[in-house]
Design a protein around this motif. Structure first.
Motif, short mmCIF file in Angstrom:
data_model
loop_
_atom_site.label_atom_id
_atom_site.label_comp_id
_atom_site.label_asym_id
_atom_site.label_seq_id
_atom_site.Cartn_x
_atom_site.Cartn_y
_atom_site.Cartn_z
N GLU A 19 0.82 -1.21 0.00
CA GLU A 19 0.00 0.00 0.00
C GLU A 19 0.86 1.26 0.00
O GLU A 19 0.44 2.31 -0.50
N THR A 21 3.36 1.94 -1.80
CA THR A 21 3.75 2.35 -3.16
C THR A 21 2.62 2.19 -4.17
O THR A 21 2.82 2.39 -5.36
N ALA A 22 1.44 1.83 -3.71
CA ALA A 22 0.31 1.62 -4.63
C ALA A 22 -0.11 2.94 -5.28
O ALA A 22 -0.06 4.00 -4.66
N GLU A 23 -0.55 2.86 -6.55
CA GLU A 23 -1.00 4.04 -7.27
C GLU A 23 -2.40 4.46 -6.85
O GLU A 23 -2.81 5.59 -7.08
N TYR A 24 -3.16 3.53 -6.28
CA TYR A 24 -4.51 3.81 -5.81
C TYR A 24 -4.71 3.04 -4.50
O TYR A 24 -3.96 2.13 -4.17
N LYS A 25 -5.74 3.43 -3.75
CA LYS A 25 -5.98 2.81 -2.44
C LYS A 25 -6.65 1.45 -2.58
O LYS A 25 -7.44 1.24 -3.49
N ASN A 26 -6.29 0.57 -1.65
CA ASN A 26 -6.86 -0.77 -1.61
C ASN A 26 -7.34 -1.06 -0.20
O ASN A 26 -6.74 -0.60 0.77
N SER A 69 -7.25 9.32 3.81
CA SER A 69 -5.92 8.72 3.68
C SER A 69 -5.46 8.02 4.96
O SER A 69 -4.43 7.36 4.94
#
Length: 195
Positions: A19, A21-26, A69
Motif C-alpha cells: 500500500e 507504493t500503490a498508485e490507488y488505495k486498496n 488517507s
C-alpha cells in the motif's frame, strides 16, 4: 472453457508494504487485497465539506477528524479500510508502527456511490460495529440531498434518522454539532453524472 484463477492471499504486513507504493488505495479484507473504486468530484466535495466544518474542540473536549488517507484497522474482521471521514474523541489509538492506522473512531462518515452503497449499508456497517468506540454512522447520498444517521443505543440497537431536502439540519447525537444539508452539499453539482 474459462480458467479459474486462485485468489492471492497476503499478510497484513505484506498489504501495508504494498500500500505504501500503490498508485490507488486498496482495502485489506481477511487476507485479500480489494481495489477501491475511484471517487468523484461530488464525493470528494461532500466529504471535504463535512471535514472542513467539523470543529476540533466541542465543549472543551478535543476531537480529531481524518479524511480518506488514514486507515482504520478492524481486528475482529482482519480488515484495513479507508472511511471517507472519521471523528475521534481524544487522542487517536494507533495500530502497528507509525500514525497511519487508527482503531478508535467515534463517528464514521461515508459518502455513498452507486458502486459502494450496498457494501456501506451492510457488510461495512457490520464491520464498523465491532469497534467499541463507534457510536454514530453517517451515510451521505452524493446524488441528492439525503442523509442517513445511525445512532448506537445503550442496548446495542441502532436508531436511524433520515434527513432530506436542502433546508434539513443534520444534528449529531454523540457530540453537540449540526450542519445544514445546504452547507454539507455546498458546491456539489447534482447534474454531473460521474463515476
Amino acid at each position: 472453457m474459462q480458467l479459474q484463477t486462485k485468489p492471492q492471499y497476503y499478510t497484513p504486513e505484506e498489504y501495508l508494504e504494498l500500500e505504501e507504493t500503490a498508485e490507488y488505495k486498496n482495502e485489506y479484507r481477511n487476507r485479500e487485497i480489494i481495489p477501491m473504486v475511484g471517487g468523484t468530484t461530488n464525493h470528494n466535495q461532500i466529504a471535504g465539506n463535512f471535514y472542513r466544518r467539523f470543529p476540533l474542540t466541542i465543549n472543551n473536549q478535543d476531537y480529531y477528524s481524518y479524511m480518506e488517507s488514514v486507515r482504520l484497522w478492524l481486528a475482529e474482521y482482519n480488515l484495513y479500510t479507508y472511511p471517507d471521514v472519521m471523528v475521534i474523541k481524544g487522542e487517536p489509538i494507533y495500530h502497528g508502527e507509525g500514525t497511519s492506522n487508527v482503531t478508535n473512531p467515534q463517528i464514521i462518515i461515508e459518502v455513498l456511490s452507486k458502486s459502494t452503497q450496498g457494501y456501506d449499508h451492510t457488510d461495512k456497517f457490520q464491520f464498523y460495529r465491532s469497534l467499541p468506540t463507534f457510536v454514530e454512522y453517517i451515510l451521505i447520498d452524493q446524488y441528492h440531498y439525503s442523509v442517513e444517521q445511525y445512532i448506537k443505543q445503550s442496548d446495542n440497537q441502532w436508531l436511524v434518522n433520515f434527513y432530506s431536502g436542502e433546508t434539513a439540519i443534520l444534528k449529531l447525537s454523540s457530540v453537540e454539532w449540526e450542519i445544514t444539508l445546504q452547507d454539507l452539499y455546498q458546491r456539489v453539482n447534482f447534474e454531473s453524472e460521474e463515476e
